[in-house]
Motif scaffolding. Structure first.
Motif, PDB file in Angstrom:
ATOM      1  N   HIS A  53      37.626  47.256  31.352  1.00 42.58           N
ATOM      2  CA  HIS A  53      37.510  47.261  32.893  1.00 42.58           C
ATOM      3  C   HIS A  53      36.017  47.812  32.922  1.00 42.58           C
ATOM      4  O   HIS A  53      35.487  48.591  32.139  1.00 42.58           O
TER       5      HIS A  53
ATOM      6  N   GLU B 140      32.817  47.112  43.735  1.00 47.58           N
ATOM      7  CA  GLU B 140      33.630  46.267  42.908  1.00 47.58           C
ATOM      8  C   GLU B 140      34.218  46.840  41.932  1.00 47.58           C
ATOM      9  O   GLU B 140      33.363  47.504  41.042  1.00 47.58           O
ATOM     10  N   TYR B 141      35.465  46.394  41.601  1.00 52.12           N
ATOM     11  CA  TYR B 141      36.337  46.967  40.373  1.00 52.12           C
ATOM     12  C   TYR B 141      36.871  45.848  39.625  1.00 52.12           C
ATOM     13  O   TYR B 141      37.544  44.988  40.258  1.00 52.12           O
ATOM     14  N   ARG B 142      36.688  45.745  38.181  1.00 50.46           N
ATOM     15  CA  ARG B 142      37.414  44.650  37.293  1.00 50.46           C
ATOM     16  C   ARG B 142      38.234  45.329  36.475  1.00 50.46           C
ATOM     17  O   ARG B 142      37.876  46.287  35.819  1.00 50.46           O
TER      18      ARG B 142
ATOM     19  N   ARG C 181      26.187  50.519  37.485  1.00 53.48           N
ATOM     20  CA  ARG C 181      27.417  49.710  36.855  1.00 53.48           C
ATOM     21  C   ARG C 181      27.846  50.678  35.803  1.00 53.48           C
ATOM     22  O   ARG C 181      27.110  51.303  34.864  1.00 53.48           O
TER      23      ARG C 181
ATOM     24  N   ASP D 269      40.938  40.378  36.631  1.00 50.25           N
ATOM     25  CA  ASP D 269      41.341  40.454  38.385  1.00 50.25           C
ATOM     26  C   ASP D 269      40.184  41.761  38.682  1.00 50.25           C
ATOM     27  O   ASP D 269      39.769  42.537  38.215  1.00 50.25           O
ATOM     28  N   ARG D 270      39.749  41.011  39.851  1.00 51.30           N
ATOM     29  CA  ARG D 270      38.707  42.071  40.519  1.00 51.30           C
ATOM     30  C   ARG D 270      39.152  42.338  41.990  1.00 51.30           C
ATOM     31  O   ARG D 270      39.741  41.509  42.790  1.00 51.30           O
TER      32      ARG D 270
ATOM     33  N   GLN E 204      38.063  44.860  45.600  1.00 53.74           N
ATOM     34  CA  GLN E 204      37.396  45.913  46.483  1.00 53.74           C
ATOM     35  C   GLN E 204      38.144  46.962  46.842  1.00 53.74           C
ATOM     36  O   GLN E 204      39.252  47.026  47.338  1.00 53.74           O
TER      37      GLN E 204
END
Length: 418
Positions: A375, A351-353, A326, A357-358, A360
């Motif tokens: 982020h 996953e990316y945040r 992570r 908002d998240r 793929q």
């Protein structure tokens, strides 16, 4: 003088856990000074712990009279009254404690617990939430309050989720009718209203342009070069795979703080190959040897409107994130430029945040985001995740705006003769 010595002996015995001896000493103090606040308080607490409620209440009331407005004494008095089955008097005592110290964590927890017992969970949640607000971070919770704070956190989390679910159900129709680009905004608004998340604000580490909208993910229409770059995905991926196979030493840990520098959230990744990069440009300077290894990628990026701010960007890199790794929440350097990702190899469970908002990643589909919003990234798979990362101008800046940004960066570099 002897009362002072007895008090010192009582404190020493209490620190050593010799409670009977401490109580004996405090009784001697009280014999010499019937209004001694600390003796009354300590004996009252001892009586409470021993289950002698009426004695405890009497001693603690005397302690309150001897030292009015002491929140700690009132908290214990409330506990004794509550245990004795006198909730109305316990409520009065705890309210008095909070008048004396509105930020007393034990008092806030005692108030919430009393409300939960007498009026139910819903009535107690606000007080539990207030207690958690004044509590230190969970890793620093006092040992004697940890159980109560963990209970508070569970109740608040459950109530927050229930409220958020209710709001989402109540407004689902309206949110669905909103423009696709606005739906996430309204879901975030409901999450903030419920207390499930906080507002995410732009926070640049170096150069900040005020009054730019903080947009997590930008619409593709702002970037006319996207489709042409995406068409080169396979060739770019081949160059990446060749670099990974034959030039492993060209990949370096992205996080590399020198000894003595504060690493903050980067401790686990500092000088770690779990997040490594191969640079094609770094802080505005070309990495010519690496560009020579990746000619197709370099040529494709020549058609992109890279942000060029001397000493800052462009940064262009192949980013490799190891399995089960992570990247912790962080902020970028400037909102004058935004960050683009061309995903190349994306296993399952990545996953990316950005802010609320998240997404793929999808191989071959460019995303562009404002990295001055908090982020983070996660590779939850058993395989390497790779992305081409590069800086482009914030599309909301005009040509004149860009010129001012460049002048600001130049002035910052030359200040003090640098």
């Amino acid at each position: 003088m002897q009362a002072v010595q007895w008090a010192e002996a009582a404190r020493a015995a209490a620190r050593a856990g010799r409670w009977s001896e401490a109580e004996e000493m405090w009784r001697k103090v009280l014999g010499a000074d019937a209004g001694h606040p600390e003796a009354l308080y300590s004996l009252g607490v001892h009586a409470l712990q021993a289950g002698r409620m009426e004695e405890s209440i009497d001693l603690l009331r005397q302690a309150c009279a001897a030292a009015p407005g002491e929140a700690t004494v009132l908290v214990f008095l409330s506990a004794a009254l509550r245990t004795a089955g006198r909730p109305e008097e316990a409520w009065e005592a705890i309210q008095g404690a909070l008048v004396a110290d509105p930020y007393s964590l034990p008092a806030l927890l005692a108030k919430a617990s009393l409300l939960e017992e007498t009026s139910g969970t819903a009535a107690a949640v606000v007080s539990y939430r207030n207690a958690l607000k004044v509590a230190p971070p969970s890793q620093h919770w006092p040992a004697h309050l940890r159980g109560e704070l963990e209970h508070a956190a569970r109740l608040v989390e459950a109530e927050t989720k229930a409220y958020q679910d209710y709001l989402l159900r109540s407004l689902d129709g309206l949110v669905r009718q909103a423009q696709p680009t606005d739906r996430s905004r309204w879901r975030e608004a409901l999450s903030i209203m419920a207390g499930a998340s906080r507002p995410y604000l732009s926070d640049a580490n170096q150069l900040y342009v005020p009054r730019l909208p903080a947009i997590p993910f930008f619409d593709r229409s702002h970037f006319p070069w996207i489709e042409a770059l995406e068409a080169q995905t396979d060739e770019i991926r081949r160059e990446l795979e060749a670099a990974l196979a034959t030039a492993q030493g060209a990949f370096n840990p992205y996080i590399a703080y020198a000894p003595g520098q504060p690493v903050n959230q980067w401790g686990e990744l500092n000088h770690s190959d779990r997040w490594s990069t191969l640079d094609l440009w770094k802080s505005g300077a070309p990495a010519l040897e690496n560009q020579a290894m990746c000619p197709a990628t370099t040529a494709a990026l020549a058609e992109v409107d890279l942000a060029r701010i001397e000493g800052l960007c462009p940064n262009v890199m192949f980013s490799a994130l190891a399995p089960r790794t992570r990247i912790p929440p962080h902020h970028g350097e400037t909102n004058a430029r935004v960050i683009a990702h061309l995903p190349l190899v994306v296993p399952e469970n990545c996953e990316y945040r950005v802010g609320f908002d998240r997404i793929q990643w999808r191989p071959g589909e460019v995303i562009v985001f404002d990295d001055t919003l908090e982020h983070e990234a996660y590779n939850g798979s058993d395989s390497l995740r790779t992305v081409l990362i590069f800086d482009v101008w914030n599309p909301l800046l005009s040509t004149d705006d860009r010129a001012i940004v460049l002048a600001m960066a130049a002035a910052a570099r030359t200040y003090g003769g640098a």
